[in-house]
Design an enzyme around this catalytic site. Structure first.
Site, short mmCIF file in Angstrom:
data_model
loop_
_atom_site.label_atom_id
_atom_site.label_comp_id
_atom_site.label_asym_id
_atom_site.label_seq_id
_atom_site.Cartn_x
_atom_site.Cartn_y
_atom_site.Cartn_z
CD GLU A 1 6.19 17.25 20.73
OE1 GLU A 1 5.46 16.25 20.71
OE2 GLU A 1 7.08 17.47 21.57
NE ARG B 1 0.24 5.90 14.58
CZ ARG B 1 0.64 7.08 15.10
NH1 ARG B 1 -0.13 7.74 15.91
NH2 ARG B 1 1.81 7.58 14.80
CE LYS C 1 6.50 13.90 15.16
NZ LYS C 1 6.13 15.23 15.60
P1 ATP Z 1 4.69 10.27 15.80
O1 ATP Z 1 3.83 9.19 16.41
O2 ATP Z 1 5.17 9.97 14.45
O3 ATP Z 1 5.76 10.77 16.71
P2 ATP Z 1 3.04 12.35 16.63
O4 ATP Z 1 1.61 12.02 16.78
O5 ATP Z 1 3.83 12.44 17.86
O6 ATP Z 1 3.70 11.42 15.56
P3 ATP Z 1 2.58 15.06 16.04
O7 ATP Z 1 3.54 16.04 15.53
O8 ATP Z 1 2.08 15.20 17.41
O9 ATP Z 1 3.27 13.66 15.83
O10 ATP Z 1 1.39 14.85 15.02
C1 ATP Z 1 0.69 15.89 14.42
C2 ATP Z 1 -0.62 15.37 13.92
O11 ATP Z 1 -0.42 14.34 12.97
C3 ATP Z 1 -1.44 14.78 15.05
O12 ATP Z 1 -2.76 15.26 14.95
C4 ATP Z 1 -1.36 13.30 14.83
O13 ATP Z 1 -2.53 12.65 15.25
C5 ATP Z 1 -1.19 13.21 13.30
N1 ATP Z 1 -0.46 11.99 12.97
C6 ATP Z 1 0.75 11.60 13.41
N2 ATP Z 1 1.07 10.40 12.93
C7 ATP Z 1 0.04 9.99 12.15
C8 ATP Z 1 -0.23 8.82 11.37
N3 ATP Z 1 0.62 7.81 11.28
N4 ATP Z 1 -1.41 8.75 10.70
C9 ATP Z 1 -2.28 9.77 10.76
N5 ATP Z 1 -2.09 10.89 11.47
C10 ATP Z 1 -0.95 11.02 12.17
MG MG Z 2 2.46 13.80 19.32
#
Ligand code: ATP
Ligand code: MG
Length: 555
Positions: free
Chosen positions: A37, A266, A276
């Protein structure tokens, strides 16, 4: 790496699933995606997901898409889109074809929502936010059906069209999937799939005032792109029911080859934060200098700190993929970059905490040029010129008035030490200032010791680094420590209380003259001091310490 090369990669449950899907011929190739995102910069957790998704597409016949999951206009921005593209490419991966945007599918999402309405599987609900909460029930109590649940498809369609036309206010109504208000999975209790939002979107402008929810948009985007294995983190485990429900409810997608979601744990890294939202807080509250502050666990911060793409890929491989949530030690990340830089980084000398050493038996007018290897184990990296003269800088910590014991391998009065790539010197006396601090050391050199041991058999074991004073370039060194004082900062109520006040130490010192032209982001080993890289933002000579030469975390 070519796709046909067989490289032994450690297997994991996702690889096992893919192996099966290929061997049963459910799929002839795989299609994965990385779906960020664009509401912030990518962090090392995303790097894990990127390496997994793009890595699988490299190892198997297949491809990986880069898809911006941009269904929430309020928090998204083009700056993030650009940074994400840069980070993925920098990590060494190529997405298949054009970049994808979920917003490209807005007309399709709408069409599929209409299909659900027509099938009696979705309805427009006018409950207030508070009523909705009340009707939802709890983990121990079933929810109640909304009074709008039995509205006819024709009426729902009319309401939905009015939502789209901007005839209802934000929050006045939502479109909900009609599933099961008694489900033990909260996400199945008639989840909202569309909401009204009068916001400008960075791709579609003001064209839309209704936006699909993640759980509705994500699975359909996957299906449109014919993703075979949709990989996400464990917190979406329950949502898999909804993922399957949506796709199975739509004629276009209800078939065995449709995408399936698989969850992995994760990445959590000790002494830092990964969400984020928390990273935004650090930036917005100016607790760091920006998203690419070298203390940040962002990909851009790590790049500026001197991490290499190979080191991050190697880190991802070392931690592997599983379904068990855990806290990863920073020492694993550091070992990955140290192993990479040990092989790749050019050696050079820099004095971080300088003190003068005057060689009294050296001609004051002479400056000598010596050759030093760029890498002790790799002659192919060539040699560089360094200088030697009457006045040198050495590190303050490399001199002591009286050696504490026989094992002291640095300089002390009456003791000899080798200057790296140059001569053996003997310290004889020193000056102090009024406060008793040593200001200058005086000594002599043995001119017969260049590249060889003293001829009379004196044993000189210690080696210290130096730079010649008149040709040295002033440089600033940024030494980093962990950003937080506690392993899991998100557990703390007050973020600022657990910030490490000493996460950055700035030192003014000197480097070899050749370093004035050091390319930005190029990795070096300052001998005996650690791995550094030239800062990419500063105009003057600033070197960021990537990592020390040895592991200091686990001790
Ligand atoms: P955050 O929790 O940091 O806000 P998010 O999941 O909202 O992260 P996205 O931009 O939606 O961020 O994530 C893009 C991809 O990265 C998704 O498939 C998510 O599962 C993966 N991702 C995000 N954070 C992690 C993490 N700590 N470890 C592994 N994969 C991750
Ligand atoms: Mg997300």
């Amino acid at each position: 790496m070519s796709q046909n090369e067989t490289v032994e990669k450690p297997t994991n449950f996702i690889r096992n699933i893919i192996d099966k899907d290929l061997s049963t011929e459910l799929h002839s190739a795989i299609q994965t995606r990385f779906p960020p995102e664009p509401n912030g910069y990518l962090h090392i957790g995303h790097a894990k997901s990127i390496c997994l998704n793009f890595g699988l597409a490299q190892d198997y016949p297949g491809q990986c898409n880069l898809r911006f999951d941009d269904t929430n206009p309020a928090k998204e921005d083009l700056e993030y889109v650009e940074s994400i593209k840069k980070d993925v490419q920098w990590l060494g991966f190529e997405w298949a074809g054009e970049i994808k945007y979920s917003s490209n599918y807005f007309p399709k999402f709408y069409q599929y929502a209409v299909e659900l309405i027509n099938k009696g599987l979705a309805y427009v609900d006018f409950l207030s936010a508070e009523e909705t909460r009340e009707y939802r029930g709890s983990l121990t109590e079933a929810g109640k059906n909304s009074p709008y649940r039995e509205t006819t498809p024709a009426e729902n369609l009319a309401h939905f069209e009015k939502m789209k036309a901007g005839e209802y206010q934000e929050g006045e109504c939502v479109l909900r999937a009609k599933i099961d208000m008694a489900s033990s999975f909260m996400c199945m209790r008639d989840p909202t799939i569309y909401r009204i939002k009068f916001a400008d979107h960075h791709q579609t402008g003001t064209e839309w005032c209704i936006y699909p929810m993640y759980d509705f948009a994500h699975c359909i985007s996957d299906a449109i792109e014919e993703i075979t294995h949709s990989l996400c983190t464990l917190e979406f485990q329950d949502n898999r029911r909804l993922y399957d429900w949506v796709l199975d409810s739509l004629v276009d997608f209800n078939k065995p080859t449709r995408p399936h979601q698989y969850e992995f744990s994760r990445l959590n890294l000790a002494y830092t934060v990964m969400s984020k939202r928390k990273l935004h807080q650090l930036v917005d509250d100016k607790l760091v200098t920006g998203w690419n502050d070298p203390r940040m666990p962002t990909i851009s911060g790590l790049r500026r700190r001197g991490y290499t793409p190979a080191s991050l890929r190697s880190f991802a491989e070392r931690i592997g993929i599983s379904k068990v949530d855990s806290m990863t030690e920073m020492s694993i990340l550091e070992a990955a970059v140290r192993d990479d830089l040990n092989v790749a980084a050019f050696r050079t000398m820099g004095v971080l905490d300088p003190i003068k050493l005057v060689i009294e038996n050296y001609d004051a007018d002479e400056i000598e040029t010596l050759q030093a290897p760029n890498h002790p184990q790799n002659e192919d990296l060539g040699k560089r010129s360094i200088h030697f003269g009457k006045t040198l800088y050495i590190d303050r910590a490399d001199f002591i008035e009286t050696a504490p014991n026989k094992k002291w391998k640095r300089l002390a009065v009456g003791k000899e030490v080798r200057l790296r790539n140059a001569y053996v010197v003997l310290a004889e006396r020193f000056d102090t200032d009024d406060a008793g601090n040593i200001t200058t050391i005086y000594g002599t050199y043995d001119k017969d010791t260049l590249g060889k041991n003293p001829e009379d058999g004196r044993k000189v074991k210690g080696v210290i680094h130096f730079v010649e004073a008149s040709t040295a370039q002033p440089a600033e060194f940024h030494l980093y420590d962990r950003l937080f004082t506690v392993e899991n900062p998100v557990k703390s109520d007050n973020f600022e209380e657990v910030l490490n006040p000493n996460s950055l130490t700035v030192q003014q010192g000197f480097v070899e003259p050749g370093m004035a032209e050091a390319p930005k982001e190029q990795a070096y080993q300052f001998e005996r001091e650690g791995y550094f890289c030239r800062d990419s933002e500063a105009d003057k000579l600033v070197f960021n310490r990537t990592v020390g030469l040895r592991d200091t975390w686990s001790s």
